[in-house]
Each structure stands twice: as structure tokens, then as C-alpha cells.
Design a protein around this motif. Sequence first.
Motif, PDB file in Angstrom:
ATOM      1  N   SER A 214       0.167   6.066  -3.016  1.00 41.04           N
ATOM      2  CA  SER A 214       1.142   5.404  -2.154  1.00 41.04           C
ATOM      3  C   SER A 214       1.552   4.084  -2.792  1.00 41.04           C
ATOM      4  CB  SER A 214       0.545   5.135  -0.766  1.00 41.04           C
ATOM      5  OG  SER A 214       0.100   6.331  -0.159  1.00 41.04           O
ATOM      6  N   VAL A 215       2.710   3.587  -2.387  1.00 40.31           N
ATOM      7  CA  VAL A 215       3.280   2.370  -2.971  1.00 40.31           C
ATOM      8  C   VAL A 215       3.266   1.252  -1.941  1.00 40.31           C
ATOM      9  CG1 VAL A 215       5.297   1.361  -4.109  1.00 40.31           C
ATOM     10  CG2 VAL A 215       4.804   3.815  -4.376  1.00 40.31           C
ATOM     11  N   ILE A 216       2.841   0.073  -2.363  1.00 39.09           N
ATOM     12  CA  ILE A 216       2.965  -1.141  -1.561  1.00 39.09           C
ATOM     13  C   ILE A 216       3.776  -2.147  -2.363  1.00 39.09           C
ATOM     14  CG2 ILE A 216       1.749  -3.118  -0.556  1.00 39.09           C
ATOM     15  CD1 ILE A 216      -0.568  -1.297   0.099  1.00 39.09           C
ATOM     16  N   VAL A 217       4.773  -2.753  -1.693  1.00 39.65           N
ATOM     17  CA  VAL A 217       5.684  -3.699  -2.347  1.00 39.65           C
ATOM     18  C   VAL A 217       5.643  -5.021  -1.590  1.00 39.65           C
ATOM     19  CG1 VAL A 217       8.074  -4.150  -3.016  1.00 39.65           C
ATOM     20  CG2 VAL A 217       7.180  -1.806  -3.087  1.00 39.65           C
ATOM     21  N   ARG A 218       5.534  -6.113  -2.351  1.00 40.08           N
ATOM     22  CA  ARG A 218       5.481  -7.441  -1.721  1.00 40.08           C
ATOM     23  C   ARG A 218       6.741  -8.231  -2.029  1.00 40.08           C
ATOM     24  NH1 ARG A 218       0.860 -12.252  -2.472  1.00 40.08           N
ATOM     25  NH2 ARG A 218       1.736 -13.615  -0.845  1.00 40.08           N
ATOM     26  N   HIS A 219       7.307  -8.805  -0.983  1.00 36.96           N
ATOM     27  CA  HIS A 219       8.351  -9.818  -1.110  1.00 36.96           C
ATOM     28  C   HIS A 219       7.920 -11.006  -0.254  1.00 36.96           C
ATOM     29  CE1 HIS A 219      10.852  -6.369  -2.473  1.00 36.96           C
ATOM     30  NE2 HIS A 219      11.480  -7.298  -3.177  1.00 36.96           N
ATOM     31  N   GLY A 220       7.514 -12.092  -0.886  1.00 33.62           N
ATOM     32  CA  GLY A 220       7.024 -13.246  -0.145  1.00 33.62           C
ATOM     33  C   GLY A 220       5.767 -12.904   0.626  1.00 33.62           C
ATOM     34  N   GLU A 221       5.780 -13.153   1.929  1.00 34.34           N
ATOM     35  CA  GLU A 221       4.620 -12.870   2.785  1.00 34.34           C
ATOM     36  C   GLU A 221       4.705 -11.495   3.439  1.00 34.34           C
ATOM     37  OE1 GLU A 221       1.995 -15.513   3.039  1.00 34.34           O
ATOM     38  OE2 GLU A 221       3.219 -15.558   1.228  1.00 34.34           O
ATOM     39  N   LEU A 222       5.728 -10.730   3.087  1.00 34.06           N
ATOM     40  CA  LEU A 222       5.940  -9.408   3.684  1.00 34.06           C
ATOM     41  C   LEU A 222       5.508  -8.310   2.720  1.00 34.06           C
ATOM     42  CD1 LEU A 222       7.121  -7.458   5.815  1.00 34.06           C
ATOM     43  CD2 LEU A 222       9.356  -7.770   4.694  1.00 34.06           C
ATOM     44  N   PHE A 223       4.660  -7.412   3.217  1.00 34.29           N
ATOM     45  CA  PHE A 223       4.191  -6.265   2.439  1.00 34.29           C
ATOM     46  C   PHE A 223       4.733  -5.003   3.105  1.00 34.29           C
ATOM     47  CE2 PHE A 223       1.396  -9.683   1.521  1.00 34.29           C
ATOM     48  CZ  PHE A 223       0.862  -9.470   0.258  1.00 34.29           C
ATOM     49  N   ARG A 224       5.405  -4.151   2.333  1.00 31.51           N
ATOM     50  CA  ARG A 224       6.004  -2.937   2.883  1.00 31.51           C
ATOM     51  C   ARG A 224       5.581  -1.705   2.084  1.00 31.51           C
ATOM     52  NH1 ARG A 224      12.279  -4.161   3.006  1.00 31.51           N
ATOM     53  NH2 ARG A 224      11.739  -5.173   1.033  1.00 31.51           N
ATOM     54  N   THR A 225       5.592  -0.582   2.770  1.00 28.12           N
ATOM     55  CA  THR A 225       5.312   0.709   2.137  1.00 28.12           C
ATOM     56  C   THR A 225       6.359   1.697   2.628  1.00 28.12           C
ATOM     57  OG1 THR A 225       3.534   2.304   1.642  1.00 28.12           O
ATOM     58  CG2 THR A 225       3.795   1.637   3.943  1.00 28.12           C
ATOM     59  N   GLY A 263      12.665  -3.370  -7.883  1.00 33.42           N
ATOM     60  CA  GLY A 263      12.837  -4.172  -9.094  1.00 33.42           C
ATOM     61  C   GLY A 263      12.751  -5.666  -8.865  1.00 33.42           C
ATOM     62  N   THR A 264      12.894  -6.113  -7.600  1.00 33.07           N
ATOM     63  CA  THR A 264      12.819  -7.550  -7.313  1.00 33.07           C
ATOM     64  C   THR A 264      11.506  -7.941  -6.643  1.00 33.07           C
ATOM     65  OG1 THR A 264      13.879  -7.262  -5.141  1.00 33.07           O
ATOM     66  CG2 THR A 264      15.327  -7.662  -7.048  1.00 33.07           C
ATOM     67  N   ALA A 265      10.547  -7.045  -6.618  1.00 29.51           N
ATOM     68  CA  ALA A 265       9.292  -7.302  -5.902  1.00 29.51           C
ATOM     69  C   ALA A 265       8.496  -8.437  -6.543  1.00 29.51           C
ATOM     70  CB  ALA A 265       8.444  -6.036  -5.875  1.00 29.51           C
ATOM     71  N   ASP A 266       7.815  -9.192  -5.689  1.00 29.37           N
ATOM     72  CA  ASP A 266       6.889 -10.221  -6.174  1.00 29.37           C
ATOM     73  C   ASP A 266       5.595  -9.603  -6.680  1.00 29.37           C
ATOM     74  OD1 ASP A 266       8.623 -12.329  -5.499  1.00 29.37           O
ATOM     75  OD2 ASP A 266       7.929 -12.284  -3.414  1.00 29.37           O
ATOM     76  N   ALA A 267       5.272  -8.425  -6.180  1.00 27.82           N
ATOM     77  CA  ALA A 267       4.088  -7.687  -6.646  1.00 27.82           C
ATOM     78  C   ALA A 267       4.201  -6.260  -6.133  1.00 27.82           C
ATOM     79  CB  ALA A 267       2.790  -8.334  -6.157  1.00 27.82           C
ATOM     80  N   ILE A 268       3.551  -5.332  -6.851  1.00 25.43           N
ATOM     81  CA  ILE A 268       3.542  -3.920  -6.480  1.00 25.43           C
ATOM     82  C   ILE A 268       2.130  -3.387  -6.695  1.00 25.43           C
ATOM     83  CG2 ILE A 268       4.522  -1.621  -6.917  1.00 25.43           C
ATOM     84  CD1 ILE A 268       6.904  -3.050  -8.271  1.00 25.43           C
ATOM     85  N   TRP A 269       1.680  -2.546  -5.782  1.00 26.21           N
ATOM     86  CA  TRP A 269       0.393  -1.885  -5.944  1.00 26.21           C
ATOM     87  C   TRP A 269       0.562  -0.386  -5.723  1.00 26.21           C
ATOM     88  CZ3 TRP A 269       0.990  -6.532  -3.532  1.00 26.21           C
ATOM     89  CH2 TRP A 269       0.172  -7.598  -3.940  1.00 26.21           C
ATOM     90  N   LEU A 270      -0.239   0.415  -6.432  1.00 26.26           N
ATOM     91  CA  LEU A 270      -0.380   1.830  -6.137  1.00 26.26           C
ATOM     92  C   LEU A 270      -1.762   2.040  -5.532  1.00 26.26           C
ATOM     93  CD1 LEU A 270       1.234   3.746  -9.155  1.00 26.26           C
ATOM     94  CD2 LEU A 270       2.268   2.951  -7.021  1.00 26.26           C
ATOM     95  N   CYS A 271      -1.812   2.773  -4.422  1.00 22.14           N
ATOM     96  CA  CYS A 271      -3.064   2.991  -3.700  1.00 22.14           C
ATOM     97  C   CYS A 271      -3.394   4.475  -3.688  1.00 22.14           C
ATOM     98  CB  CYS A 271      -2.934   2.506  -2.256  1.00 22.14           C
ATOM     99  SG  CYS A 271      -2.503   0.774  -2.091  1.00 22.14           S
ATOM    100  N   SER A 272      -4.640   4.802  -3.999  1.00 21.57           N
ATOM    101  CA  SER A 272      -5.082   6.196  -4.000  1.00 21.57           C
ATOM    102  C   SER A 272      -6.577   6.236  -3.773  1.00 21.57           C
ATOM    103  CB  SER A 272      -4.733   6.873  -5.327  1.00 21.57           C
ATOM    104  OG  SER A 272      -5.406   6.252  -6.407  1.00 21.57           O
ATOM    105  N   SER A 273      -7.075   7.424  -3.458  1.00 19.13           N
ATOM    106  CA  SER A 273      -8.511   7.563  -3.201  1.00 19.13           C
ATOM    107  C   SER A 273      -9.336   7.329  -4.459  1.00 19.13           C
ATOM    108  CB  SER A 273      -8.807   8.959  -2.638  1.00 19.13           C
ATOM    109  OG  SER A 273      -8.234   9.117  -1.373  1.00 19.13           O
ATOM    110  N   GLY A 274      -8.768   7.604  -5.623  1.00 18.16           N
ATOM    111  CA  GLY A 274      -9.507   7.402  -6.861  1.00 18.16           C
ATOM    112  C   GLY A 274      -9.530   5.946  -7.294  1.00 18.16           C
ATOM    113  N   ARG A 275      -8.350   5.396  -7.567  1.00 22.04           N
ATOM    114  CA  ARG A 275      -8.268   4.013  -8.045  1.00 22.04           C
ATOM    115  C   ARG A 275      -8.402   3.002  -6.925  1.00 22.04           C
ATOM    116  NH1 ARG A 275      -3.591   5.218 -12.176  1.00 22.04           N
ATOM    117  NH2 ARG A 275      -2.342   5.032 -10.286  1.00 22.04           N
ATOM    118  N   LEU A 276      -8.198   3.426  -5.684  1.00 21.92           N
ATOM    119  CA  LEU A 276      -8.169   2.552  -4.513  1.00 21.92           C
ATOM    120  C   LEU A 276      -6.925   1.664  -4.566  1.00 21.92           C
ATOM    121  CD1 LEU A 276     -11.954   1.651  -4.109  1.00 21.92           C
ATOM    122  CD2 LEU A 276     -10.659   3.486  -3.006  1.00 21.92           C
ATOM    123  N   VAL A 277      -7.018   0.498  -5.180  1.00 21.99           N
ATOM    124  CA  VAL A 277      -5.870  -0.416  -5.262  1.00 21.99           C
ATOM    125  C   VAL A 277      -5.677  -0.841  -6.708  1.00 21.99           C
ATOM    126  CG1 VAL A 277      -4.831  -2.553  -4.416  1.00 21.99           C
ATOM    127  CG2 VAL A 277      -6.422  -1.290  -2.962  1.00 21.99           C
TER     128      VAL A 277
END
Length: 305
Positions: A214-225, A263-277
Amino acid sequence: MVLGDGDVVVFLEAGRAAVSRARETQAPAHGEPVPLTEAAVNVADLALTRGDGVFESIAVIDGRFIALDEHLDRLAHSAALLDLPEPDTAAFEAAARAGVAAHPAARSSAPDTELLVKLLYSRGIEGADTPTGWVQVLTGPDHSRAREHGIAVVTLDRGYRHDVARTSPWLLQGAKTLSYAVNKAALREAERRDADDVIFVSSDGIVLEGPTSSVIVRHGELFRTPRSDLGILAGTTQAAVFRTLAGLGFETADAVLTEAELGTADAIWLCSSGRLVAPVRRLDGEAVPVDAELTSTLLRGAFGV
């Protein structure tokens, strides 16, 4: 993943009926764990011949199942999308716990022991009209580098509009099926592009998910998926991360995200059962900021890693 010497398999008596029959006969609800190298599935099983089944992967850290109930619920949801008989989730849980207990890592004193438990549920042998189920307990690979330093990711067009789950439900978007050839092909394409993983986007430019994440995207203090009604899996790991973020005072939301916003995200994470975050450090060749401190906080808060 390199298979470990102690990896085991537990076969259910039947994917649906194991527990109910056990209650009538006082027989165990699951079989005895067997070494993975000795386990065998009938070659006529539709899981092998057609990929006609569903599965879940669950992290087990220091003996703790991560989001077990959520994975069992998602297994049942995927089965319903494929018109499979309702799986006996209690039987799967019993088999999973028996497999973990039999794995040598469960008896290890190492506090950072990680296992990956796979629940597999198939339509069964063609013509038999009886589902089959089994559980694999595998030695988890070392994801510490990806978690600490981040991963390189490329975006790939999934070839569907973002509303495909509504317009074409027979394509089974949002089900975690055993038909993983496309996902594996996408990961090989990422490797050809000198990347570690993929973020799928729809043909009309909406962010979806990774082949196994799954994808998590950060813009400022807001985190969206991305919203799960976009024909993607509801992320169990992502949900745990969002609960931790909310506890830290951040705003979280399920949303429709465009490729441009990615493309303008302050940070991006991929989440999965294997890697976690795993933080994304490069997207389509461009650097992405990595917040190592926050990633570490999320791993500790959500998973105790």
C-alpha cells in the motif's frame, strides 16, 4: 525470499469445513506441521493449474501476529469476490498458530525474529467441489536496509481506469488472488529500470498501490493513502501505520491521489506485511526526502520493531 531450513507447512482438512468437522469428531482442526521441503499439493489443484484461489501474508514478529484478524477478514473478502465457499477462518488461525509454534524461530531467544505466514485458499481439485487450504510459515527476509535507507520506486500504468472495480467487477480488482504473474512481471520491470519496487497508477492518472504494498503519501502534516474502492486491497499494514500517525497528532485520510500529487509529496512510504514500512528515496529517478526518524517511530509504534 530464501527458504529457511525450518520452514513448515500445515494443511487444513478442508479450507472451509475443518473446524466444524473437528467439533463433531473431536479431531484436531488442522494437520500436523510438515517441513516445507516435504510438503506436496495435488497437481490437479486449481491453485496450481489456474491460480484460482486467494491468499494472505502475515508478519509474525517475536511470536506476535501482526493484524491477524484483519488478514483473516481480508481472506474472506477475497474469497467472496471469487465466489469461493466462505473460508473457515478459525481453522486457518489454528493452523497458522500451530505452524508458528513448530518453526525453530519461535523457540529462538532472538528478540527480532521475524516470520512470514501465508494463508492459501484454493477452489481445490477440479471437479471435486471441495476447497483446499494450507498455511506456510516462512523465515522472513532481512528488510532492515529498506526500512532504514529507503527504496527506489517507479510508476507503471496498470492499464485500467481508477473506477474499474465498479465498472468491471469480474476483473477481480481488490481481491488478493493467487494469480500473481502480472505483479511479478511489474517487479521485474522495476528491476530493469534499476528500481526496487513499483507504484501502479490507473490509465487516467490516479495512484493505486504497489504489486505487494500500500502507498502512503505525505504533504505537510497530512498523510493520505489511496481509497480501497479504487479496486485495490485495503492495507492492513497501512491501517496500523495510520493509527500510529493519528496517535502522534497527524491528520490521515483515504483519498483519490493523482500522479502529479505523488510527484510533489514531502515523503512516500510503501507498506506491506514483509517490509512493514519502507520509505521511498527515489521515484522515477527523482530523489524523494526520507524521514528516517519518523519511519523508525512508525515501526516502533505500530509493530514494535
